[in-house]
Design a protein around this motif. Structure first.
Motif, mmCIF file in Angstrom:
data_model
loop_
_atom_site.group_PDB
_atom_site.id
_atom_site.type_symbol
_atom_site.label_atom_id
_atom_site.label_comp_id
_atom_site.label_asym_id
_atom_site.label_seq_id
_atom_site.Cartn_x
_atom_site.Cartn_y
_atom_site.Cartn_z
ATOM 1 N N THR A 1 0.845 -1.188 0.000
ATOM 2 C CA THR A 1 0.000 0.000 0.000
ATOM 3 C C THR A 1 0.880 1.236 0.000
ATOM 4 N N GLY A 2 0.318 2.337 -0.438
ATOM 5 C CA GLY A 2 1.085 3.576 -0.482
ATOM 6 C C GLY A 2 0.157 4.762 -0.629
ATOM 7 N N SER A 3 0.645 5.934 -0.227
ATOM 8 C CA SER A 3 -0.136 7.163 -0.327
ATOM 9 C C SER A 3 0.741 8.282 -0.864
ATOM 10 N N PHE A 4 0.144 9.107 -1.725
ATOM 11 C CA PHE A 4 0.852 10.233 -2.315
ATOM 12 C C PHE A 4 0.036 11.496 -2.094
ATOM 13 N N TRP A 5 0.721 12.575 -1.653
ATOM 14 C CA TRP A 5 0.060 13.862 -1.468
ATOM 15 C C TRP A 5 0.916 14.909 -2.170
ATOM 16 N N SER A 6 0.298 15.577 -3.125
ATOM 17 C CA SER A 6 1.018 16.547 -3.952
ATOM 18 C C SER A 6 1.556 17.694 -3.114
ATOM 19 N N LEU A 7 2.776 18.135 -3.458
ATOM 20 C CA LEU A 7 3.396 19.256 -2.753
ATOM 21 C C LEU A 7 2.579 20.538 -2.946
ATOM 22 N N ALA A 8 1.897 20.646 -4.093
ATOM 23 C CA ALA A 8 1.068 21.829 -4.353
ATOM 24 C C ALA A 8 -0.059 21.953 -3.339
ATOM 25 N N GLU A 9 -0.480 20.828 -2.762
ATOM 26 C CA GLU A 9 -1.528 20.844 -1.737
ATOM 27 C C GLU A 9 -0.938 20.901 -0.326
ATOM 28 N N ILE A 10 0.141 20.167 -0.125
ATOM 29 C CA ILE A 10 0.740 20.132 1.214
ATOM 30 C C ILE A 10 1.220 21.518 1.620
ATOM 31 N N GLY A 11 1.830 22.246 0.651
ATOM 32 C CA GLY A 11 2.423 23.550 0.954
ATOM 33 C C GLY A 11 1.478 24.507 1.642
ATOM 34 N N PRO A 12 0.306 24.834 1.047
ATOM 35 C CA PRO A 12 -0.613 25.780 1.693
ATOM 36 C C PRO A 12 -1.104 25.303 3.065
ATOM 37 N N VAL A 13 -1.324 23.975 3.190
ATOM 38 C CA VAL A 13 -1.824 23.445 4.464
ATOM 39 C C VAL A 13 -0.771 23.588 5.564
ATOM 40 N N VAL A 14 0.467 23.199 5.257
ATOM 41 C CA VAL A 14 1.539 23.268 6.253
ATOM 42 C C VAL A 14 1.831 24.722 6.636
ATOM 43 N N ARG A 15 1.872 25.605 5.624
ATOM 44 C CA ARG A 15 2.140 27.026 5.924
ATOM 45 C C ARG A 15 1.028 27.616 6.799
ATOM 46 N N PHE A 16 -0.214 27.219 6.551
ATOM 47 C CA PHE A 16 -1.335 27.682 7.383
ATOM 48 C C PHE A 16 -1.171 27.198 8.821
ATOM 49 N N LEU A 17 -0.826 25.913 8.983
ATOM 50 C CA LEU A 17 -0.658 25.356 10.326
ATOM 51 C C LEU A 17 0.487 26.038 11.068
ATOM 52 N N MET A 18 1.581 26.307 10.354
ATOM 53 C CA MET A 18 2.718 26.985 10.984
ATOM 54 C C MET A 18 2.336 28.398 11.421
ATOM 55 N N THR A 19 1.506 29.073 10.617
ATOM 56 C CA THR A 19 1.027 30.417 10.984
ATOM 57 C C THR A 19 0.182 30.363 12.250
ATOM 58 N N GLN A 20 -0.675 29.341 12.335
ATOM 59 C CA GLN A 20 -1.538 29.201 13.516
ATOM 60 C C GLN A 20 -0.722 28.906 14.764
ATOM 61 N N VAL A 21 0.286 28.045 14.605
ATOM 62 C CA VAL A 21 1.142 27.709 15.758
ATOM 63 C C VAL A 21 1.906 28.943 16.231
ATOM 64 N N ALA A 22 2.453 29.705 15.256
ATOM 65 C CA ALA A 22 3.200 30.922 15.603
ATOM 66 C C ALA A 22 2.299 31.926 16.312
ATOM 67 N N ALA A 23 1.042 32.073 15.841
ATOM 68 C CA ALA A 23 0.104 33.003 16.467
ATOM 69 C C ALA A 23 -0.226 32.564 17.887
ATOM 70 N N ALA A 24 -0.390 31.252 18.083
ATOM 71 C CA ALA A 24 -0.703 30.737 19.416
ATOM 72 C C ALA A 24 0.466 30.966 20.380
ATOM 73 N N ILE A 25 1.680 30.804 19.872
ATOM 74 C CA ILE A 25 2.864 31.036 20.713
ATOM 75 C C ILE A 25 2.955 32.504 21.101
ATOM 76 N N ASN A 26 2.657 33.389 20.136
ATOM 77 C CA ASN A 26 2.696 34.829 20.433
ATOM 78 C C ASN A 26 1.662 35.210 21.475
ATOM 79 N N VAL A 27 0.463 34.637 21.365
ATOM 80 C CA VAL A 27 -0.591 34.925 22.346
ATOM 81 C C VAL A 27 -0.160 34.470 23.729
ATOM 82 N N GLN A 28 0.416 33.258 23.789
ATOM 83 C CA GLN A 28 0.855 32.725 25.077
ATOM 84 C C GLN A 28 1.968 33.575 25.669
#
Length: 584
Positions: free
Chosen positions: A553-580
């Motif tokens: 079995t195997g799974s593939f996730w295009s970088l064109a999709e991963i990029g926006p999702v990961v960058r969004f998550l990193m932004t949320q984490v950074a914002a949460a750290i700043n709030v804390q």
């Protein structure tokens, strides 16, 4: 993946765990290319992984130096467990070296850290102090031939189950005895215990017959590809079953039946005869679990045997989901505690639309439709499923399947099956009028939401399940097309298919982009910042291959999709750290 290389001369079949990188230079450069668009290079302060490798000498207290490591050759590490040492574990790190390397210059540094360096051909082999130098080449190498379809230049991890079970003294018979004892004590119903013991027995046999497990991770400019393979002993029934399964053909022909905006799509291709044999075997197993239902099972088996002779090899299903934001907001869900559950369910059902649409290839779809009609009219299908759902448990309802052929309902071009709920008479006597009304409402909602429609043509059977079935199913039956954008026109899916090995029997995808759109559709605070992945975003695409005594079995996730999702998550984490930080 390269399954024949110099490093395997040092990896014996007694290795319980083995880790390998085919080509370290390409692995690091691919990983750099994968991480940079994600913004993960910030973790390395913008430096590439190959650049960081130059500081290896400082990081290892002078033991390792990239200057004398040949990064173009395979590097690996193996482990054995249950050893007579302080750690109970033996490791062997194998590092390719250049001609510049002199083992004497690093011997003192390794000895200081209780590590013994051994030179074999162009490899520096590191083992724990106290062990005799290994003899190379090994008499029997670890066989990795079953993993040849892993992607090149990735990180691969292999677990040799036979060696691991032996080294850790894992006794399969003892595990089975312990499971049976626990079931004997915890499960009081003899029928439930019999079912649980069957499942436990299969799980134990999988553990017993499992030989090797391999996992591969590969990231580059295209995306992330993760693969895994399990191999089984050819002497066991699992390996023999897998050995007999025929490979799939061309699943791309079924992509035209999968919705591009579907949350989940699945395509399959199984040999019809083997599919029929497997179904019969499962029904025989089911008969052993429920001997009191032999009459219903036997009648159903005869129907399956007749009908599946008309079934082809390929098929597809597509699950779509949507909701009416304004309608759901009008329900005022947060303050609906005073609303009765049936009324709430009815309101939700009106605001939510879902459908599971599918197609099955047929050798004679019209004859198959007649077999279905006959089985429904004689009550064979109803008796089989109702006997299962209406067990003598504490369920207050009786489930029924209601069949209506299109010939009896001129308003619908499809044969229809709905699910009904009935209250047994002895329970109805003790219910209040309000409870009876609520039950009627729930039954009405279920009959409207859980609708199964189907219709056959000469070479296909089209079906749908849900509360919004008409348009897509009508288009399939009359025009042989799903009538909406499909994965067949997806450039991303075509690119994904090149990543997968041939012969897979199942392909499926989970549409992350569609899930994010549904979240944004709610209009809730904060969802407007969710990334939009576009229309041609198939999400995580996976395959399954059964055969040759193994499961791949195997799974593939295009970088064109991963990029926006990961960058969004990193932004949320950074914002949460700043709030804390501000709160502190």
């Amino acid at each position: 993946m390269k399954t024949k290389n110099p490093i395997l001369e040092m990896v014996g079949s007694d290795s319980a765990l083995f880790v390998q990188i085919d080509n370290t230079v390409r692995f690091l450069s691919n990983l750099d290319a994968f991480m940079k668009p994600l913004g993960l290079d910030a973790l390395t302060q913008g430096k590439g992984l190959s650049d960081l490798a130059t500081s290896l000498k400082d990081m290892t207290d002078g033991m390792l130096d990239v200057a004398w490591i040949d990064m173009s050759k395979p590097i690996g590490c193996l482990f054995r467990f249950g050893e007579k040492s302080a750690s109970g574990m033996y490791y062997q790190l194998m590092i390719p070296v250049t001609k510049k390397f002199d083992v004497q210059t690093v011997k003192q540094a390794f000895t200081k850290h209780n590590i013994t360096p051994v030179l074999y051909k162009n490899y520096l082999v590191l083992i724990p102090a106290g062990y005799s130098p290994p003899v190379f080449p090994v008499q029997t190498s670890l066989d990795l031939s079953a993993f040849s379809r892993f992607a090149n230049d990735g990180l691969a991890i292999f677990v040799h189950m036979d060696a691991l079970k032996k080294q850790l003294n894992i006794n399969v018979d003892q595990i089975k005895s312990s499971l049976y004892a626990a079931l004997q004590e915890d499960v009081k119903s003899s029928q439930e215990r019999l079912f649980s013991e069957k499942i436990a027995n299969v799980a134990v046999e999988i553990l017993d017959q499992l030989q090797m497990v391999g996992v591969s991770i590969h990231g580059d400019t295209k995306g992330l590809l993760m693969q895994s393979t399990c191999t089984f002993s050819e002497k066991g029934w699992i390996g023999a079953l897998l050995q007999a399964i025929k490979p799939g053909k061309d699943l791309r022909t079924t992509l035209k039946y999968t919705a591009q905006d579907g949350i989940f799509n699945l395509m399959y291709d199984f040999d019809p005869q083997q599919n029929r044999d497997f179904t019969q075997a499962m029904l025989n197993w089911y008969a052993q679990l429920f001997p009191d239902k032999l009459n219903q099972i036997e009648s159903y088996k005869q129907f399956v045997d007749r009908s599946m002779k008309l079934v082809g090899s390929r098929g597809a299903i597509s699950f779509r989901f949507d909701y009416d934001t304004e309608h759901l907001k009008s329900l005022d869900l947060p303050s609906s505690s005073e609303t009765s559950i049936p009324e709430l369910v009815a309101g939700l059902a009106q605001g939510i639309s879902f459908q599971l649409v599918g197609v099955m290839e047929m050798t004679d779809g019209l004859a198959y439709e007649k077999e279905l009609a006959r089985a429904f009219e004689e009550g064979v299908i109803q008796n089989f499923y109702e006997a299962y759902f209406n067990q003598d448990y504490d369920n207050p309802y009786r489930v029924s399947l209601n069949y209506k052929p299109h010939s009896q309902d001129k308003s619908s071009p499809f044969d229809t099956v709905t699910i009904g709920l009935e209250i047994p008479g002895d329970r109805l006597i003790n219910m209040t009028s309000d409870e009876i009304e609520q039950t009627k409402l729930i039954t009405e909602v279920i009959s409207q939401v859980c609708v199964f429609n189907y219709r056959a043509t000469k070479y296909n059977l089209y079906f749908s399940f849900g509360n919004t079935n008409g348009d897509v199913l009508f288009s399939l039956v009359n025009q042989k097309t799903i009538g909406i954008p499909t994965l067949a026109t997806s450039k991303s899916v075509q690119e994904m298919l090149t990543q997968f090995p041939k012969g897979s029997q199942i392909l499926w995808n989970l549409n992350i982009g569609r899930i994010l759109k549904l979240m944004k559709q709610s209009g809730e605070t904060g969802v407007e910042t969710l990334p939009d992945l576009g229309n041609d975003a198939p999400g995580i695409c996976s395959y399954l291959y059964l055969g040759q005594s193994r499961v791949e079995t195997g799974s593939f996730w295009s970088l064109a999709e991963i990029g926006p999702v990961v960058r969004f998550l990193m932004t949320q984490v950074a914002a949460a750290i700043n709030v804390q930080s501000n709160e502190d």
